[in-house]
Design an enzyme around this catalytic site. Sequence first.
Site, PDB file in Angstrom:
ATOM      1  N   LYS A   1       0.842  -1.205   0.000  1.00  0.00           N
ATOM      2  CA  LYS A   1       0.000   0.000   0.000  1.00  0.00           C
ATOM      3  C   LYS A   1       0.873   1.249   0.000  1.00  0.00           C
ATOM      4  CE  LYS A   1      -3.815  -2.353   2.270  1.00  0.00           C
ATOM      5  NZ  LYS A   1      -4.467  -2.777   3.499  1.00  0.00           N
TER       6      LYS A   1
ATOM      7  N   GLN B   1      -4.850  -1.678   9.641  1.00  0.00           N
ATOM      8  CA  GLN B   1      -4.661  -2.982   9.006  1.00  0.00           C
ATOM      9  C   GLN B   1      -5.209  -4.097   9.897  1.00  0.00           C
ATOM     10  OE1 GLN B   1      -3.554  -3.363   5.908  1.00  0.00           O
ATOM     11  NE2 GLN B   1      -3.666  -5.584   5.955  1.00  0.00           N
TER      12      GLN B   1
ATOM     13  N   ASP C   1     -11.327   2.439   3.913  1.00  0.00           N
ATOM     14  CA  ASP C   1     -11.615   0.999   3.830  1.00  0.00           C
ATOM     15  C   ASP C   1     -13.111   0.746   3.665  1.00  0.00           C
ATOM     16  OD1 ASP C   1      -9.620  -0.957   3.866  1.00  0.00           O
ATOM     17  OD2 ASP C   1      -9.225  -0.671   6.007  1.00  0.00           O
TER      18      ASP C   1
HETATM   19  N1  GUN Z   1      -6.447  -7.010   5.869  1.00  0.00           N
HETATM   20  C1  GUN Z   1      -6.609  -7.711   4.726  1.00  0.00           C
HETATM   21  N2  GUN Z   1      -7.245  -6.968   3.804  1.00  0.00           N
HETATM   22  C2  GUN Z   1      -7.492  -5.768   4.374  1.00  0.00           C
HETATM   23  C3  GUN Z   1      -8.115  -4.573   3.927  1.00  0.00           C
HETATM   24  O1  GUN Z   1      -8.591  -4.452   2.790  1.00  0.00           O
HETATM   25  N3  GUN Z   1      -8.165  -3.547   4.830  1.00  0.00           N
HETATM   26  C4  GUN Z   1      -7.658  -3.657   6.080  1.00  0.00           C
HETATM   27  N4  GUN Z   1      -7.763  -2.602   6.893  1.00  0.00           N
HETATM   28  N5  GUN Z   1      -7.075  -4.757   6.529  1.00  0.00           N
HETATM   29  C5  GUN Z   1      -6.994  -5.799   5.679  1.00  0.00           C
END
Ligand code: GUN
Length: 282
Positions: free
Chosen positions: A53, A97, A120
């Site tokens: 990211k 996350q 998100d």
């Molecule tokens: N963990 C795995 N995929 C994601 C996601 O799309 N967002 C977040 N915050 N955590 C994750």
Amino acid sequence: MAAVIIDGRAVAKAYKEGIAARTQEMIARGIVPHLAVVLVGENPASQVYVRNKENACIKAGIRSTVIRLAQDCTQETLEETVSALNKDASVHGILVQLPLPKHLDEARVLRLIDPDKDVDGFHAMNSGRLMNGQPGFVPCTPLGVMELLKAYDISIAGKHAVVIGRSNIVGKPMAMLLLAANATVTICHSRTQNLAELTRQADILVAAVGRAGFVTADMVKPGATVIDVGINRVDGQIVGDVDYAAVSEKAGYITPVPGGVGQMTIALLLANTLDAAERCGC
Ligand code: GUN
């Protein structure tokens, strides 16, 4: 006949180029889009996701801040971190996350994120907006699926879409997006009876189960579009929820794993961050 392979890498690349151009245009207007990611602990998969990211932000010209907290950090420390990001006017998007270490209350943390910075789309306010057809943030993976369908001109209106999986992150928002696009939607899950009977009716079949090879060829209607959201590790290899070799001989369109939906998730996170910055206008 073999299915058309939906090339998530190519679609994501083109999409990210658009994001980079839009970022430059925003920066020229004095808005520097800024995503803050909170990573708690040492989960190896989470570390990889967060690094990806961060790199994608940097490549697109988006400002990225990663806040790393210790595995044993307290709920209070995590909540203080999120509250400070809520108040920080330079931060447009906040992402915590997941998964969090077991001792932390995930739901409480997600509720605390300012819904207008919730890139998100996990906050109940944003799920509610999606359900009501109001503008808000939508989870990135289902949004990415919609972009793939659009890129390949796959028509949705009036079609039967079957989603396997009912998570808040993929299954439920995926169903809402398909419904908003005028599909007739069925959501299946672990307690669904006669699953194959339902999946065989699908013009668009979305697998978000988390089990390698779960969707077999006998569950698929000839010519259907099969979207594989699964990311499973088997003998050191990443595979999806679909038995790709067999299903790709029967489907009309199919997403590979890797190289399908996964590529789109980060692209849509960047798009959500730009939208957050645009709405904020600061
Ligand atoms: N963990 C795995 N995929 C994601 C996601 O799309 N967002 C977040 N915050 N955590 C994750």
